[in-house]
Design a protein around this motif. Structure first.
Motif, PDB file in Angstrom:
ATOM      1  N   LEU A 287       0.830  -1.196   0.000  1.00  0.00           N
ATOM      2  CA  LEU A 287       0.000   0.000   0.000  1.00  0.00           C
ATOM      3  C   LEU A 287       0.872   1.257   0.000  1.00  0.00           C
ATOM      4  N   LEU A 288       1.888   1.292   0.877  1.00  0.00           N
ATOM      5  CA  LEU A 288       2.745   2.477   0.996  1.00  0.00           C
ATOM      6  C   LEU A 288       3.622   2.666  -0.234  1.00  0.00           C
ATOM      7  N   LEU A 289       4.163   1.560  -0.773  1.00  0.00           N
ATOM      8  CA  LEU A 289       4.964   1.696  -1.991  1.00  0.00           C
ATOM      9  C   LEU A 289       4.085   2.096  -3.168  1.00  0.00           C
ATOM     10  N   GLY A 290       2.822   1.612  -3.154  1.00  0.00           N
ATOM     11  CA  GLY A 290       1.881   2.053  -4.176  1.00  0.00           C
ATOM     12  C   GLY A 290       1.661   3.556  -4.122  1.00  0.00           C
ATOM     13  N   LEU A 291       1.577   4.116  -2.919  1.00  0.00           N
ATOM     14  CA  LEU A 291       1.453   5.568  -2.766  1.00  0.00           C
ATOM     15  C   LEU A 291       2.620   6.281  -3.446  1.00  0.00           C
ATOM     16  N   THR A 292       3.835   5.785  -3.194  1.00  0.00           N
ATOM     17  CA  THR A 292       5.024   6.424  -3.752  1.00  0.00           C
ATOM     18  C   THR A 292       5.073   6.279  -5.270  1.00  0.00           C
ATOM     19  N   MET A 293       4.777   5.077  -5.762  1.00  0.00           N
ATOM     20  CA  MET A 293       4.827   4.862  -7.210  1.00  0.00           C
ATOM     21  C   MET A 293       3.686   5.589  -7.922  1.00  0.00           C
ATOM     22  N   GLY A 294       2.535   5.704  -7.256  1.00  0.00           N
ATOM     23  CA  GLY A 294       1.444   6.484  -7.825  1.00  0.00           C
ATOM     24  C   GLY A 294       1.800   7.946  -7.966  1.00  0.00           C
ATOM     25  N   ALA A 295       2.669   8.420  -7.064  1.00  0.00           N
ATOM     26  CA  ALA A 295       3.124   9.810  -7.128  1.00  0.00           C
ATOM     27  C   ALA A 295       4.152  10.033  -8.228  1.00  0.00           C
ATOM     28  N   GLY A 296       4.595   8.946  -8.880  1.00  0.00           N
ATOM     29  CA  GLY A 296       5.649   9.061  -9.878  1.00  0.00           C
ATOM     30  C   GLY A 296       5.248   9.783 -11.144  1.00  0.00           C
ATOM     31  N   PHE A 297       3.946  10.037 -11.348  1.00  0.00           N
ATOM     32  CA  PHE A 297       3.546  10.759 -12.566  1.00  0.00           C
ATOM     33  C   PHE A 297       4.066  12.193 -12.566  1.00  0.00           C
ATOM     34  N   VAL A 298       4.497  12.678 -11.392  1.00  0.00           N
ATOM     35  CA  VAL A 298       5.034  14.036 -11.299  1.00  0.00           C
ATOM     36  C   VAL A 298       6.408  14.127 -11.962  1.00  0.00           C
ATOM     37  N   ASP A 299       7.158  13.035 -11.993  1.00  0.00           N
ATOM     38  CA  ASP A 299       8.524  13.061 -12.528  1.00  0.00           C
ATOM     39  C   ASP A 299       8.577  13.535 -13.986  1.00  0.00           C
ATOM     40  N   PRO A 300       7.817  12.928 -14.914  1.00  0.00           N
ATOM     41  CA  PRO A 300       7.876  13.424 -16.294  1.00  0.00           C
ATOM     42  C   PRO A 300       7.314  14.833 -16.439  1.00  0.00           C
ATOM     43  N   LEU A 301       6.338  15.194 -15.598  1.00  0.00           N
ATOM     44  CA  LEU A 301       5.821  16.565 -15.653  1.00  0.00           C
ATOM     45  C   LEU A 301       6.911  17.574 -15.301  1.00  0.00           C
ATOM     46  N   PHE A 302       7.711  17.272 -14.288  1.00  0.00           N
ATOM     47  CA  PHE A 302       8.823  18.157 -13.921  1.00  0.00           C
ATOM     48  C   PHE A 302       9.798  18.302 -15.084  1.00  0.00           C
ATOM     49  N   LEU A 303      10.148  17.173 -15.693  1.00  0.00           N
ATOM     50  CA  LEU A 303      11.117  17.206 -16.783  1.00  0.00           C
ATOM     51  C   LEU A 303      10.600  18.016 -17.967  1.00  0.00           C
ATOM     52  N   GLN A 304       9.297  17.967 -18.229  1.00  0.00           N
ATOM     53  CA  GLN A 304       8.733  18.692 -19.364  1.00  0.00           C
ATOM     54  C   GLN A 304       8.462  20.152 -19.053  1.00  0.00           C
ATOM     55  N   GLN A 305       7.947  20.448 -17.858  1.00  0.00           N
ATOM     56  CA  GLN A 305       7.537  21.820 -17.538  1.00  0.00           C
ATOM     57  C   GLN A 305       8.686  22.682 -17.028  1.00  0.00           C
ATOM     58  N   VAL A 306       9.598  22.098 -16.280  1.00  0.00           N
ATOM     59  CA  VAL A 306      10.693  22.875 -15.701  1.00  0.00           C
ATOM     60  C   VAL A 306      11.937  22.810 -16.573  1.00  0.00           C
ATOM     61  N   ARG A 307      12.243  21.642 -17.101  1.00  0.00           N
ATOM     62  CA  ARG A 307      13.459  21.480 -17.906  1.00  0.00           C
ATOM     63  C   ARG A 307      13.188  21.521 -19.406  1.00  0.00           C
ATOM     64  N   SER A 308      11.901  21.675 -19.801  1.00  0.00           N
ATOM     65  CA  SER A 308      11.511  21.820 -21.208  1.00  0.00           C
ATOM     66  C   SER A 308      11.935  20.625 -22.067  1.00  0.00           C
ATOM     67  N   GLU A 309      11.890  19.432 -21.473  1.00  0.00           N
ATOM     68  CA  GLU A 309      12.183  18.219 -22.230  1.00  0.00           C
ATOM     69  C   GLU A 309      10.979  17.864 -23.104  1.00  0.00           C
ATOM     70  N   SER A 310      11.248  17.247 -24.250  1.00  0.00           N
ATOM     71  CA  SER A 310      10.168  16.722 -25.069  1.00  0.00           C
ATOM     72  C   SER A 310       9.596  15.472 -24.405  1.00  0.00           C
ATOM     73  N   PRO A 444       4.531  32.113 -13.027  1.00  0.00           N
ATOM     74  CA  PRO A 444       5.766  31.882 -12.270  1.00  0.00           C
ATOM     75  C   PRO A 444       6.913  31.476 -13.180  1.00  0.00           C
ATOM     76  N   GLY A 445       8.120  31.875 -12.813  1.00  0.00           N
ATOM     77  CA  GLY A 445       9.300  31.497 -13.569  1.00  0.00           C
ATOM     78  C   GLY A 445       9.710  30.069 -13.280  1.00  0.00           C
ATOM     79  N   LEU A 446      10.815  29.667 -13.916  1.00  0.00           N
ATOM     80  CA  LEU A 446      11.269  28.290 -13.772  1.00  0.00           C
ATOM     81  C   LEU A 446      11.677  27.967 -12.334  1.00  0.00           C
ATOM     82  N   ASP A 447      12.293  28.942 -11.659  1.00  0.00           N
ATOM     83  CA  ASP A 447      12.694  28.695 -10.269  1.00  0.00           C
ATOM     84  C   ASP A 447      11.479  28.468  -9.383  1.00  0.00           C
ATOM     85  N   ALA A 448      10.421  29.243  -9.599  1.00  0.00           N
ATOM     86  CA  ALA A 448       9.197  29.081  -8.806  1.00  0.00           C
ATOM     87  C   ALA A 448       8.534  27.737  -9.110  1.00  0.00           C
ATOM     88  N   LEU A 449       8.516  27.365 -10.395  1.00  0.00           N
ATOM     89  CA  LEU A 449       7.949  26.065 -10.757  1.00  0.00           C
ATOM     90  C   LEU A 449       8.748  24.925 -10.124  1.00  0.00           C
TER      91      LEU A 449
END
Length: 500
Positions: A287-310, A444-449
């Motif tokens: 259950l707890l690891l599921g919580l952490t892995m479910g939160a993993g959708f934020v990782d690609p969002l960070f890479l795309q929105q903050v680092r401007s990755e495709s 907000p700028g990149l630092d704020a994001l």
């Protein structure tokens, strides 16, 4: 003395080559599970294209994902009983065919509502496929090979979410979105043909009838909980539909727990399983690891929105997590019996926490090398944790409870994934809104994001911190716990296939 001999026997079997017949069964199960994992992760990439091609709002298209998750929760609880009653090969083939029929209907859909209905069919098949396949391998392999087999089963779980977005991006960019579903058909057909040759049709002796009251309480209760959590990502936990759904769901699951705890009840998931230390601690950890892995959708969002990755660039940066998880799981599977679940789980948890702590320091200028290292270390940690908890889950369980325990563990994991996605979705939205309100023009700028994402990453660290206590309570040895010797002997004996 008997315990010492058993431990030495287990340790001595770590480096033996798995029998060819067992590898054939494992290959079929892994191929089917990989098929399901790839499909589940590819679809999210196509949502934006579906919005444009079908001219429907995002809120409607989101049901392409939500309907699949809800259908998964219908199939999972009954998979264990069905495998015991009708046989493992029969149920595996049934669930695979159901999944493939759903895939075909998805690819042929000419409206969003037909697509959503087809995804329900897919989810019903997928919800039964994974627990039936996992239970079959556990029963066929025996206790001395369990860690090796669990390490193999972990590979689709990490390869699918890693390769799925990359494959989905390629298909969406260069082919029709329908091919994300059509590609399942030839692979599924090969899997079906191989299953007829390689898989045994194991049944539980004296299998009881279906727990009808348990189905009425547990299945709708889980569906209500997952629905409430999925809606929380858009309207927050204060929304009326979220409060009602979660309240009804929790009440029904609590009623099921009281029903399943009664003596002489052969429940879908028996509450008596929690008297076994391995099952109790592993269920909490899933259950707890599921919580952490479910939160993993934020990782690609960070890479795309903050680092401007495709989309493809973000997908490639996620690959080290899958590589680390697969390598850790496969390498530790060979020595797991000597080290034991608690030690493997503890080291894995430490690696996962270190990896996620590095995430909290990311910004727009973080080098790709640092990101790759953080992904890899986190993946190693997840791989070791999954191996430890999934193997410990079965320690001491009577053979006739293995299928039910597998279904129950899948339910815990899926609820954790849904809850993690919902909680982190609400947290991220709150953090982004706060950063927008703090700037005069609302941009907000990149630092704020980056700061908003850093605060969100800390929640993943908190989820993992909650796992410290159950991790150190995992059994230290493969035969740890007060289990009658005759149960250990019965579990170690090969399972008799139907008709033998």
């Amino acid at each position: 003395m008997a315990q010492t001999r058993a431990d030495e026997s287990l340790a001595g079997n770590d480096d033996r080559r798995l029998p060819l017949e067992l590898l054939k069964v494992a290959g079929v199960v892994l191929l089917g599970m990989l098929l399901m994992q790839l499909d589940g992760t590819m679809v999210s990439i196509a949502l934006d294209k579906l919005v444009r091609e079908m001219s429907v709002p995002v809120s409607t298209v989101q049901w392409v994902v939500t309907a699949y998750l809800l259908a998964l929760m219908v199939g999972m609880p009954i998979a264990g009983w069905a495998a015991d009653r009708f046989g493992t090969r029969t149920m595996w083939n049934f669930s695979l065919v159901t999944f493939l029929v759903g895939s075909l209907l998805c690819g042929l859909s000419n409206s969003v509502w037909m697509l959503i209905a087809a995804r329900v069919v897919q989810g019903l098949g997928g919800g039964m496929m994974a627990p039936v396949g996992q239970a079959m391998l556990v029963r066929v392999g025996g206790i001395e090979r369990r860690a090796r087999l669990v390490s193999l089963m972990a590979v689709p779980a990490v390869v699918g979410p890693t390769l799925g977005p990359v494959m989905g991006g390629i298909i969406v960019d260069h082919l029709s979105w329908r091919w994300m579903f059509f590609v399942n058909l030839p692979i599924g057909l090969i899997t079906f043909l191989l299953a007829g040759r390689a898989m045994p049709n194991l049944k539980a002796s004296g299998s009881a009838g279906l727990d009808a009251l348990g189905v009425v309480l547990l299945v709708p209760g889980l569906v209500a909980i997952v629905y409430g959590l999925s809606q929380a990502t858009t309207v927050g936990f204060g929304g009326a539909q979220v409060i009602v759904a979660l309240s009804v769901g929790v009440a029904m699951v609590a009623a099921f727990a009281m029903h399943a705890a009664r003596p002489n009840i052969d429940a879908l998931v028996s509450m008596h399983l929690f008297k076994y230390r391995g099952f109790a601690t592993s269920s909490v950890l899933l259950l707890l690891l599921g919580l952490t892995m479910g939160a993993g959708f934020v990782d690609p969002l960070f890479l795309q929105q903050v680092r401007s990755e495709s989309a493809l660039g973000a997908g490639l940066l996620l690959v080290p997590a899958g590589v680390g998880s697969a390598l850790a799981s496969l390498s530790m599977g060979r020595v797991f019996n000597r080290i034991g679940p608690m030690r493997v789980g503890t080291v894995g948890l430490a690696c996962a926490i270190i990896g996620r702590l590095i995430f909290t320091q990311f910004d727009a200028n973080t080098s790709n090398l640092v990101i790759v290292v953080a992904m890899f270390v986190t993946g190693v940690g997840f791989g070791m944790m999954v191996l430890a908890m999934t193997t410990a889950l079965y320690i001491g369980l009577p053979p006739e409870q293995l299928s039910r325990a597998t279904s129950g563990s899948r339910v815990f994991q899926q609820v954790g994934l849904s809850a993690g996605t919902a909680v982190i979705g609400v947290v991220l939205q709150f953090q982004l809104t706060r950063q927008q309100n703090a700037t005069p023009d609302g941009s907000p700028g990149l630092d704020a994001l980056a700061h908003a994402y850093n605060n969100t990453f800390w929640w993943s660290v908190a989820f993992l911190a909650l796992a410290i206590v159950p991790t150190v309570l995992l059994p230290r040895r493969m035969l740890d716990g007060t289990v009658p010797e005759k149960e250990k002997e019965a579990e170690s004996a090969p399972t008799r296939p139907e008709g033998a």
